[in-house]
Scaffold this motif. Structure first.
Motif: not given
Length: 276
Positions: A85-96
Motif C-alpha cells: 500500500v505504501f509503495g503504491a502511495f509513494c508512487e501515486a504522489l511521485g515520491l521516489e
C-alpha cells in the motif's frame, strides 16, 4: 486540512482500490510519517512544524485509522499488504524513495519499507516486532484494554477528563510519559480515533505472528526508544540493534511509547539527523 489519494494495490482477486488520507507541509527531501495502531496522523503534530523547516513532510492515516477508509475485503491488514500500500502511495504522489519515520506499528512498517528498499532512510521510534512472546501478549492486552475503554467512555466524560492534567494522565499515560503536555483537544481526538479505528482488530490479529528478523543493509537506519516506554519495553531496542547491527540506537530520556509529544525537539532532531 487533509488530502486524499486513491491508487490500485495488487491482490489475489485483481487490483484493489485503496484511499489514504494525508497532510503535507514544508520543503526539502520527502519524509513520510507513519503512526502506530489505534492512533492517527495527528500523533506527529508536535514535531511536524520543526521537521517541515527542512523536509517535505507527508503525515498519513494508515488504512482503517484516522480518516483513511478501511482496506477492501480482498486485502489483508498484514505487513506485506501494508508495505505494498505504501509503495503504491509513494508512487501515486511521485515520491521516489522518501525518507520514512514511524512509531510503534508505524516503526515496524518503516523498517519493512527499508528492507524492501522503497525508502532512502528509516527512523523507527519504539518499533513493533522485536518483542518476546510474553512482551507481545502484554502489549496486545494493554492495547485491547485501551480500545475497550475508549469505546465505552461517553464523549462528554472524555471531554471533561481531558480538561485536567490528571484526566489526561488517566486517558493517555500508557503511551505518553508526560501526558499533561498533550492538549485537551488532542486527547479527545485520539481517544475517538482509537474507538473508531475500523482497521484495529484485523491489524492486531495480523500482528500476533510478526517478528522482525532481517538485517537492513545499504541505507541509514535509526532505532530510538523512550526510557519510559510502558508499552514496548526498551530492552527491545537492544534486540533491534542485534538484528540490524549497523543501525544507530538512540535513547530518548524521559520519553514514553509515543515520544513525539514528550520531547518534540529531541525527536525532531533524531529524525532529521537520521534522514540526511
Amino acid at each position: 486540512m487533509s488530502d486524499t489519494v486513491s491508487f490500485k494495490v495488487p491482490s489475489p482477486h485483481g487490483p484493489q482500490s485503496v484511499t489514504v488520507s494525508y497532510t503535507r507541509a514544508g520543503t526539502g527531501d520527502p519524509l513520510l510519517l507513519l503512526h502506530g495502531i489505534g492512533h492517527h496522523r495527528q500523533a506527529w503534530d508536535p514535531v511536524v512544524d520543526i521537521l517541515a523547516t527542512e523536509r517535505d513532510v507527508i503525515a498519513v492515516d494508515l488504512p482503517g485509522f484516522g480518516v483513511s477508509p478501511g482496506l477492501p475485503d480482498a486485502l489483508a491488514y498484514d505487513l506485506p499488504t501494508t508495505t505494498a500500500v505504501f509503495g503504491a502511495f509513494c508512487e501515486a504522489l511521485g515520491l521516489e524513495r522518501p525518507h520514512v519515520a514511524g512509531n510503534s506499528l508505524g516503526g515496524l512498517l518503516a523498517l519493512e519499507l527499508g528492507r524492501e528498499k522503497l525508502v532512502r532512510s528509516v527512523t523507527a521510534l519504539s518499533p513493533a516486532g522485536f518483542w518476546s512472546e510474553a512482551e507481545r501478549r502484554y502489549a496486545f492486552g494493554v492495547l485491547l484494554a485501551m480500545r475497550h475503554i475508549s469505546r465505552r467512555l461517553p464523549l462528554p466524560l472524555v471531554e471533561r477528563l481531558s480538561r485536567t492534567a490528571a484526566g489526561r494522565t488517566a486517558l493517555t499515560s500508557t503511551i505518553y510519559a508526560r501526558p499533561g503536555r498533550r492538549s485537551p483537544e488532542a486527547v479527545v481526538a485520539e481517544t475517538l480515533a482509537l474507538a473508531r479505528a475500523t482497521g484495529f482488530d484485523q491489524t492486531l490479529r495480523a500482528g500476533a505472528t510478526v517478528q522482525f528478523t532481517d538485517d537492513i543493509v545499504g541505507l541509514p537506519v535509526t532505532v530510538a526508544w523512550g526510557t519510559r516506554d510502558m508499552l514496548l519495553v526498551r530492552r527491545q531496542g537492544l534486540r533491534a540493534k542485534r538484528i540490524i547491527p549497523q543501525a544507530r540506537l538512540v535513547r530518548l530520556p524521559g520519553c514514553g511509547h509515543c515520544p513525539m509529544n514528550d520531547d518534540p525537539a529531541l525527536v525532531a532532531r533524531v529524525i532529521l539527523d537520521g534522514s540526511r
